[in-house]
Write an enzyme that holds these catalytic residues in place. Sequence first.
Site, PDB file in Angstrom:
ATOM      1  CE  LYS A 167      -9.750  -6.167  -2.258  1.00  0.00           C
ATOM      2  NZ  LYS A 167      -9.570  -5.042  -3.152  1.00  0.00           N
TER       3      LYS A 167
HETATM    4  C1  LIG Z   1      -8.512  -4.007  -3.387  1.00  0.00           C
HETATM    5  C2  LIG Z   1      -9.019  -2.417  -2.911  1.00  0.00           C
HETATM    6  C3  LIG Z   1      -8.817  -1.409  -4.043  1.00  0.00           C
HETATM    7  C4  LIG Z   1      -8.335  -1.789  -5.529  1.00  0.00           C
HETATM    8  O1  LIG Z   1      -7.489  -2.729  -5.617  1.00  0.00           O
HETATM    9  P1  LIG Z   1      -6.887  -3.219  -7.094  1.00  0.00           P
HETATM   10  O2  LIG Z   1      -5.970  -4.083  -6.679  1.00  0.00           O
HETATM   11  O3  LIG Z   1      -6.417  -2.254  -7.690  1.00  0.00           O
HETATM   12  O4  LIG Z   1      -7.929  -3.756  -7.817  1.00  0.00           O
HETATM   13  C5  LIG Z   1      -9.155  -0.309  -3.597  1.00  0.00           C
HETATM   14  N1  LIG Z   1      -9.679   0.059  -2.640  1.00  0.00           N
HETATM   15  C6  LIG Z   1      -9.804  -0.788  -1.420  1.00  0.00           C
HETATM   16  C7  LIG Z   1     -10.185  -0.457  -0.280  1.00  0.00           C
HETATM   17  C8  LIG Z   1      -9.356  -2.327  -1.884  1.00  0.00           C
HETATM   18  O5  LIG Z   1      -9.223  -3.021  -0.590  1.00  0.00           O
END
Ligand SMILES: *Cc1c(COP(=O)(O)O)cnc(C)c1O
Length: 362
Positions: free
Chosen positions: A182
């Site tokens: 992210k």
């Molecule tokens: C990455 C992501 C999450 C949460 O991911 P974690 O791996 O639990 O931190 C939630 N929603 C979306 C749309 C994502 O891309």
Amino acid sequence: MLPLIKTSIPDRKILMPRLEEVLYSGYVAQGEAVELFERKFEGYIGGGHTLSLNSGTAALHIALILAGVKEGDEVISTALTAEPTNVAIKMVGAKIRWADVDYKTGNISVTTIEKVINAKTKAIIVVDYAGIPVDVKGIKALSEKYKIPVIEDAAHALGAKYKGKKAGNHFPFTVYSFQAIKHLTTIDGGALQILDSELYEKGKVIRWFGLDKKLTRMDNNISFQGYKYHMNNVNATIGLVQLENIESVVQSYIDNGKYFDEKLKDVNGVELIEYYQDSEPSYWLYTMKVENREGFIKMMADNGIMASELHKRNDLHSFLNDYPSELPNLDLFYSKMVHIPCGWWVTNEDREKMIDLIKKGW
Ligand SMILES: *Cc1c(COP(=O)(O)O)cnc(C)c1O
């Protein structure tokens, strides 16, 4: 191959001394660094209270609990997202009711949400897909009309804005992920931005077994289900170092995204995504609609650039497809959707090359 996504780790010389300090400080659990990270993150978002967590999925789970969603209830969601958005709904025992997307943006469509609202609907999850803000105005109006809380999944949209304010200021609950790929990574981690201070205090108890850290262990009485979802000082220290540079990291995604918006206007075979009025995307991916997607992906790959649809439609997972629904806009959008690299690792040369390739056709 120019990757579609890439992990951003701060410079060794800056990160390592800070990491070493926290690792050997004698306190690696949730402590001062976590507290500091939360206050700094609040400063970055510019509103609300930050509940730091060990994943974005934990943030979704706590948001659903705080929104009052229980077993047998329904939550309206979109199938165009990463799986955690919808897996979290099942974690509270609720059922997923799909709304269609807006063909122009790929984000959940207000009119189709309204069509599926019913007496069992207890929350609506909206996703700023690929970093493009949802229709904040329309969704807010709907939420007020039906008195249904909205959870914004901004895992793709750190730094995206509506009316000049970042995601995290518009709905009672906003979810961020600090997972590897992210905008900001703490290796793994997440946060829930909560506008209401009482719900924030409750969130703190839920994230730590149902125990209130303000009381002694002996004075505590667990009265509801809690979880082990807190962040620790090591991840928070990485987060603090990342925050020092976050404006420029996010800005590099935005600069590339705006460049593509400009250069891909009126290119044959390409349809650009539209943005809602007063919204500013943070372009985690650069998404567009193309004719002959398979050919497009192959042409880009042959030239060393990764392009992909990245996500599987979540309604194609049997466990998530509680109410199989016709989603004609998603059918059309998904058949053409493709993402190209847009982040900090994309150089000026890379992006010029991509434009030249796309203009030549596939
Ligand atoms: C990455 C992501 C999450 C949460 O991911 P974690 O791996 O639990 O931190 C939630 N929603 C979306 C749309 C994502 O891309």
